[in-house]
Design a protein around this motif. Structure first.
Motif, mmCIF file in Angstrom:
data_model
loop_
_atom_site.group_PDB
_atom_site.id
_atom_site.type_symbol
_atom_site.label_atom_id
_atom_site.label_comp_id
_atom_site.label_asym_id
_atom_site.label_seq_id
_atom_site.Cartn_x
_atom_site.Cartn_y
_atom_site.Cartn_z
ATOM 1 N N THR A 198 0.632 -1.333 -0.121
ATOM 2 C CA THR A 198 -0.132 0.048 -0.132
ATOM 3 C C THR A 198 0.810 1.162 -0.060
ATOM 4 N N GLU A 199 2.222 1.174 0.268
ATOM 5 C CA GLU A 199 3.091 2.137 0.263
ATOM 6 C C GLU A 199 3.477 2.762 -1.023
ATOM 7 N N LEU A 200 3.434 1.727 -2.061
ATOM 8 C CA LEU A 200 3.832 2.076 -3.466
ATOM 9 C C LEU A 200 3.091 2.755 -4.300
ATOM 10 N N ASP A 201 3.615 3.572 -5.150
ATOM 11 C CA ASP A 201 2.844 4.321 -6.153
ATOM 12 C C ASP A 201 3.875 4.393 -7.417
ATOM 13 N N ASP A 202 3.126 4.896 -8.518
ATOM 14 C CA ASP A 202 3.955 4.864 -9.674
ATOM 15 C C ASP A 202 5.331 6.119 -9.460
ATOM 16 N N HIS A 203 5.581 6.567 -8.447
ATOM 17 C CA HIS A 203 6.740 7.545 -8.610
ATOM 18 C C HIS A 203 7.956 6.560 -7.952
ATOM 19 N N VAL A 204 7.574 5.402 -7.112
ATOM 20 C CA VAL A 204 8.370 4.432 -6.765
ATOM 21 C C VAL A 204 9.288 3.705 -7.926
ATOM 22 N N ILE A 205 10.647 3.979 -8.043
ATOM 23 C CA ILE A 205 11.220 3.308 -9.105
ATOM 24 C C ILE A 205 12.587 2.541 -8.814
ATOM 25 N N VAL A 206 12.884 1.639 -9.708
ATOM 26 C CA VAL A 206 14.110 0.840 -9.618
ATOM 27 C C VAL A 206 15.012 1.955 -10.650
ATOM 28 N N ALA A 207 16.099 2.524 -10.281
ATOM 29 C CA ALA A 207 16.803 3.512 -11.041
ATOM 30 C C ALA A 207 18.230 2.904 -11.408
#
Length: 399
Positions: A198-207
């Motif tokens: 539930t803490e994830l959204d589309d701004h969380v990335i693997v960079a």
């Protein structure tokens, strides 16, 4: 006097001193700001304030924060465990996704860059212990000044896209992240972090990129997790494994470290640590002056432009206020907001010194929720030295 009696007497005397000193309650002040930049530089880095070389612990100087984007070679470095790979073969490197997924995956760097949509987010990365040197008595941990933070443009793929490719099973609830740093002693736990789905959204990335270049080696090459708005302990470096589970696992770095008292002030006293505790997650509102610096001389009747940066956890900065009279009155600074809500907001404030002698610039940021930086003295002490966000101060001399 026998040794045992001496110890008893010493302990009693120490207790009496603690009961009468104001430090026993815990205090906060301005962070230490007189450390010198090292004469030597690490690979891909310019000389920075150096605390350790194993693991690498490097702090950015105050001048870094006169700009909205932190250059790669001046970005701070914080590792927890001393055993970091000295070589990574990018041709064979993969990130593994397993656990409660429909299919286990091993995704190469080439596949990551070619088979998924590429996205970019500009976000602040800040150690939870940034400015820890402001706390008295001194908490354990690195005694950072204000430079354990930076802002960069991160490029990679959405974590949600990777999880969708693997397919989440219905009982999936938690995600664990592990990187390649290892402890020198085999019983020391790995630096593993967990997040709820539930803490994830589309701004969380693997960079894999930072400011248009491959991640610097000391900042997590070849892959790192990017969680905008969160403190950096959750931004796992050299990311190698993502494991999906149904339950939270007991982990040292989740259950013991990076936690604050679970009360309104998130504070306690040195003698009585508050329980229960909670993990630090979202960053609070903060501003830091990048120019001028403490101890600088400026000319009488000259035009001084105070420059710095402000940020929070993504709600956005509404205003930055500047005071030159000890906080009695405040003026609004000019803001520059062009890199998104998770990035630094740059501020500028023009000032013409009319009197000779010392003048102290103070800045406080206010976010769109109305949260504002407190005076340092009003911040409650905690034994981890976490989440300091006191009003910043810089003192110069008018000549």
């Amino acid at each position: 006097m026998k040794r045992r009696e001496f110890l008893k007497t010493s302990i009693a005397a120490s207790a009496a001193i603690l009961s009468t000193t104001t430090l026993s309650a815990g205090e906060t002040r301005q962070p230490i700001d007189n450390r010198k930049v090292s004469d030597m530089a690490f690979p891909q880095k310019r000389p920075l304030i150096t605390y350790s070389d194993r693991p690498p612990l490097l702090e950015s100087p105050r001048s870094t924060f006169a700009r909205g984007i932190t250059q790669n070679d001046e970005f701070f470095v914080r590792w927890h465990l001393p055993d970091i790979p000295t070589h990574i073969d990018t041709d064979s490197y993969t990130i593994k996704i397993d656990g409660l997924v429909e299919q286990d995956l091993e995704i190469s760097l080439k596949e990551l860059k070619n088979d998924f949509e590429q996205v970019e987010v500009t976000a602040v990365l800040q150690c939870g212990g940034n400015s820890r040197s402001a706390f008295t008595p001194i908490p354990g941990g690195i005694q950072w000044g204000s430079g354990a933070m930076g802002c960069a443009k991160w490029k990679g793929v959405r974590l949600s896209d990777l999880l969708n490719r693997a397919g989440l099973k219905k009982d999936a609830h938690w995600i664990g992240f592990n990187g390649l740093e290892k402890a020198a002693y085999y019983k020391t736990p790995n630096f593993v972090r967990e997040l709820e789905l539930t803490e994830l959204d589309d701004h969380v990335i693997v960079a894999y990129q930072m400011n248009g270049e491959d991640l610097p080696y000391l900042n997590g090459f070849p892959l790192r997790l990017v969680l905008p708005g969160y403190y950096s302990d959750s931004w796992v470096k050299m990311l190698s494994n993502i494991t999906v589970t149904d339950k939270y696992k007991s982990l040292f770095f989740m259950d013991m470290a990076y936690r604050v008292p679970d009360n309104k002030c998130e504070c306690e006293t040195p003698e009585h640590h508050f329980k229960p505790t909670k993990p630090i997650t979202n960053m609070n509102v903060k501003s830091v002056i990048g120019y001028p610096e403490n101890g600088m001389k400026v000319y009488h009747n000259s035009h001084v432009v105070v420059r710095g940066v402000a940020f929070d956890d993504g709600h956005g900065i509404r205003e930055v206020l500047v005071s030159v009279d000890g906080g009695k009155t405040w003026d609004k600074a000019e803001l520059k907001q062009e890199n998104g809500r998770y990035a630094y907001t740059e501020f500028r404030y023009a000032y013409k010194p009319a009197d000779y002698g010392k003048v102290t610039f103070m800045t406080k940021a206010v976010n769109r929720l109305g949260d504002e930086q407190p005076f340092a003295k009003d911040i409650g002490w905690n034994h981890g030295g976490y989440k300091y966000n006191g009003i910043d101060e810089v003192t110069v001399e008018v000549v």
